[in-house]
Design a protein around this motif. Structure first.
Motif, short mmCIF file in Angstrom:
data_model
loop_
_atom_site.label_atom_id
_atom_site.label_comp_id
_atom_site.label_asym_id
_atom_site.label_seq_id
_atom_site.Cartn_x
_atom_site.Cartn_y
_atom_site.Cartn_z
N VAL A 14 -13.48 -4.03 4.32
CA VAL A 14 -12.11 -4.51 4.47
C VAL A 14 -11.21 -3.58 3.64
CG1 VAL A 14 -10.50 -6.37 3.94
CG2 VAL A 14 -12.77 -6.91 4.87
N LEU A 15 -10.13 -3.11 4.24
CA LEU A 15 -9.18 -2.22 3.57
C LEU A 15 -8.09 -3.06 2.90
CD1 LEU A 15 -8.70 0.47 6.36
CD2 LEU A 15 -10.56 0.25 4.69
N THR A 16 -7.66 -2.61 1.73
CA THR A 16 -6.66 -3.36 0.97
C THR A 16 -5.60 -2.42 0.41
OG1 THR A 16 -8.36 -4.94 0.32
CG2 THR A 16 -6.31 -5.00 -0.92
N GLY A 17 -4.33 -2.82 0.59
CA GLY A 17 -3.23 -2.04 0.04
C GLY A 17 -2.15 -2.93 -0.52
N VAL A 18 -1.30 -2.33 -1.35
CA VAL A 18 -0.19 -3.07 -1.96
C VAL A 18 1.11 -2.36 -1.62
CG1 VAL A 18 0.90 -3.69 -4.15
CG2 VAL A 18 -1.55 -4.04 -3.85
N GLU A 19 2.09 -3.15 -1.19
CA GLU A 19 3.42 -2.61 -0.88
C GLU A 19 4.36 -2.92 -2.03
OE1 GLU A 19 6.61 -3.52 2.55
OE2 GLU A 19 4.65 -2.80 3.26
N LEU A 20 4.86 -1.88 -2.68
CA LEU A 20 5.72 -2.03 -3.85
C LEU A 20 7.17 -1.73 -3.49
CD1 LEU A 20 3.42 -0.16 -6.42
CD2 LEU A 20 3.75 -2.63 -6.26
N ASN A 25 9.75 2.09 4.82
CA ASN A 25 9.35 1.07 5.79
C ASN A 25 8.12 1.52 6.57
OD1 ASN A 25 9.53 -1.33 7.32
ND2 ASN A 25 10.69 -0.27 8.92
N GLY A 26 7.08 0.72 6.53
CA GLY A 26 5.85 1.05 7.25
C GLY A 26 4.95 2.03 6.54
N GLU A 27 5.32 2.47 5.34
CA GLU A 27 4.54 3.48 4.63
C GLU A 27 3.14 2.96 4.28
OE1 GLU A 27 4.70 6.07 0.44
OE2 GLU A 27 6.44 4.89 1.10
N THR A 28 3.06 1.71 3.78
CA THR A 28 1.77 1.16 3.38
C THR A 28 0.84 1.02 4.57
OG1 THR A 28 2.84 -0.09 1.60
CG2 THR A 28 0.62 -0.78 2.23
N GLU A 53 2.57 -7.67 -0.59
CA GLU A 53 3.83 -7.20 -1.16
C GLU A 53 3.92 -7.71 -2.60
OE1 GLU A 53 7.26 -8.15 1.11
OE2 GLU A 53 6.38 -7.52 3.02
N ARG A 54 4.15 -6.78 -3.53
CA ARG A 54 4.23 -7.15 -4.95
C ARG A 54 5.35 -6.37 -5.63
NH1 ARG A 54 0.37 -9.98 -7.45
NH2 ARG A 54 0.99 -9.06 -9.44
N HIS A 291 1.82 14.47 14.72
CA HIS A 291 1.58 13.35 13.80
C HIS A 291 2.89 12.67 13.43
CE1 HIS A 291 0.22 11.08 10.28
NE2 HIS A 291 -1.01 11.27 10.70
N THR A 292 2.87 11.35 13.39
CA THR A 292 4.08 10.57 13.11
C THR A 292 4.73 10.96 11.78
OG1 THR A 292 3.06 8.72 14.28
CG2 THR A 292 5.03 8.23 12.98
N HIS A 293 3.91 11.25 10.78
CA HIS A 293 4.43 11.55 9.44
C HIS A 293 4.11 12.99 9.03
CE1 HIS A 293 5.60 7.37 8.50
NE2 HIS A 293 4.55 7.04 9.21
N PHE A 294 4.36 13.94 9.97
CA PHE A 294 4.03 15.32 9.65
C PHE A 294 4.89 15.88 8.53
CE2 PHE A 294 7.37 15.97 12.84
CZ PHE A 294 8.10 17.04 12.31
N ARG A 295 6.11 15.37 8.36
CA ARG A 295 6.97 15.87 7.28
C ARG A 295 6.40 15.46 5.92
NH1 ARG A 295 11.98 17.75 8.97
NH2 ARG A 295 12.48 17.33 11.16
#
Length: 437
Positions: A14-20, A25-28, A53-54, A291-295
């Motif tokens: 299971v993958l886990t991330g935190v949005e700070l 927007n959508g980065e996490t 979200e924290r 790629h969507t985030h090539f920059r």
């Protein structure tokens, strides 16, 4: 979103991330997509993901204690025994999470190091990876890790994870020193090989991992470097001779791919490999334009170049995979923004001649035309010029030879250095003219 896989032969994760606050927007979620690809490359079967979200990171568990309980329920419902975090965890956070979840906890650096261990083939790559793993794991040695390395194995415990974690810190530090010594010897051998190539114009392919560098290396050089749709498929730098046209030849290096938050120990361990970047006359920055985030990927590459103190080197940006674009208007916009750029498709062989011409034009802008008058007793010097430069004219007058040649600025500086050494010995070689072409 939780995806459910049908592969029952791999460790389930299971993958886990935190949005700070302050994140795009959508980065996490995009980061977790990359983490899923990393997990797949490592051999994990991703069966779910969780984002919280924290306002700030929980020092005890990284995520909130309530989310830990939710994560425990998710693990049991998916029959998963691994949790992969998209950030690096402290030893205390790993210990607390293992106790609370009764699962293997893997952070981002551990996962990347595991992939490098999986793909290491040469003695140099294996030594580099093992050193980076031990340096990263040393402060994280705990009773739980020892237990897992003995009885669980699998992703996150490859290489030294299987052979070193059950030993005490003293033995691991001793092993680290031995690996450093081995890398020092390998680095000396690599330096000798580079010295033998110093009279050639050198270009290095750089870029985010999995953007098509190896495909481009094969296309330009006719070699057969491993190409796979996986992150970090190749670790060892490959050097091939490439003939651009009748008059221009280069040595091309394919370097290890970059990625955001590349573990510092890994960058340090791969110093000798990444020195191909530092020694290059021209950097060919390959970008996956589809790629969507090539920059953001381009920014990551520049950050790594800054760490290597190579960000001021000449760079030709190669926007790859244009055949996958739905909207071609982006090319015009990027051309005006990045003057030193070319647009290609390595897979479809589109724009390759334009790429070669751009490299040739760079070489020409940095070429020097010079004329020297060399006495007969210095014929060895004439042979040297013939071996490193393009001779345009040569005339014999009495006991002297007048030679006109062209070469890159870098090679010309080496010729002048050799000229200075000869002059110190009392043998005069007359320098008459120099102009840039």
């Amino acid at each position: 979103m939780i995806s459910i896989s049908k592969d029952h032969t791999k460790e389930k994760a299971v993958l886990t991330g935190v949005e700070l606050p302050g994140q795009l927007n959508g980065e996490t979620r995009e980061n977790l997509k990359e983490l899923e690809q990393l997990s797949f490359t490592a051999g994990l079967d991703v069966v779910g993901e969780m984002i919280q979200e924290r306002q700030k990171i929980n020092p005890a568990y990284f995520i909130g204690s309530g989310k830990v309980e939710e994560l425990n329920i998710l693990l049991k419902s998916r029959d998963a025994g691994v949790v992969v975090f998209d950030e690096d965890l402290s030893p205390a956070q790993i210990r607390n999470l293992e106790n609370a979840l009764d699962a293997k906890i893997i952070d981002r650096s551990t996962l990347i190091l595991d992939i490098f261990a999986k793909h290491a083939r040469s003695r140099e790559a294996k030594t580099q990876v093992e050193l980076a793993q031990l340096q990263y794991l040393l402060p994280r040695l705990t009773r739980q890790w020892t237990h897992l390395s003995r009885q669980v194995g699998g992703v996150g415990t490859r290489g030294p994870g299987e052979t070193q974690l059950e030993t005490d810190r003293r033995l691991i530090r001793k092993r680290i020193e031995k690996l450093r010594s081995e890398l020092s010897q390998i680095d000396k051998q690599r330096t000798v090989r580079r010295k033998n190539r110093e009279n050639s114009f050198r270009a290095a392919l750089i870029g985010y991992t999995n953007v098509g560098k190896s495909t481009m290396m094969n296309l330009l050089s006719g070699s057969e470097v491993l190409v796979q749709n996986q992150l970090f498929a190749t670790l060892d730098s490959t050097v091939r001779r490439v003939q651009l046209d009748n008059d221009h030849q280069i040595l091309l290096s394919d370097t290890v791919g970059f990625i955001r938050k590349l573990p510092p120990h890994l960058v340090a361990s791969f110093k000798s490999t990444l020195d191909e970047v530092k020694e290059a006359d021209l950097l060919l920055h390959v970008v996956d334009i589809h790629h969507t985030h090539f920059r953001e990927q381009m920014q990551t590459v520049m950050q790594v170049l800054e760490e290597l103190d190579s960000h001021r080197k000449p760079i030709l940006i190669i926007f790859n995979k244009i055949d996958l674009l739905n909207e071609m208007g982006i090319i015009g916009s990027l051309k005006s923004q990045f003057r030193n750029s070319v647009f290609i498709s390595a897979a479809r062989h589109i724009g390759i001649e334009s790429l070669k011409q751009n490299i040739v034009q760079f070489m020409e802008r940095n070429f020097v035309t010079a004329r020297l008058t060399v006495p007969m007793e210095q014929q060895k010097f004439l042979h040297y010029i013939h071996s490193v430069a393009l001779v345009e004219d040569q005339k014999h007058e009495g006991m002297e030879t007048e030679i006109t040649f062209r070469c890159s600025r870098q090679i010309y500086n080496r010729i002048l250095q050799k000229l200075g050494e000869i002059s110190e010995d009392g043998n005069k070689i007359h320098y008459e003219e120099e102009k840039t072409g």
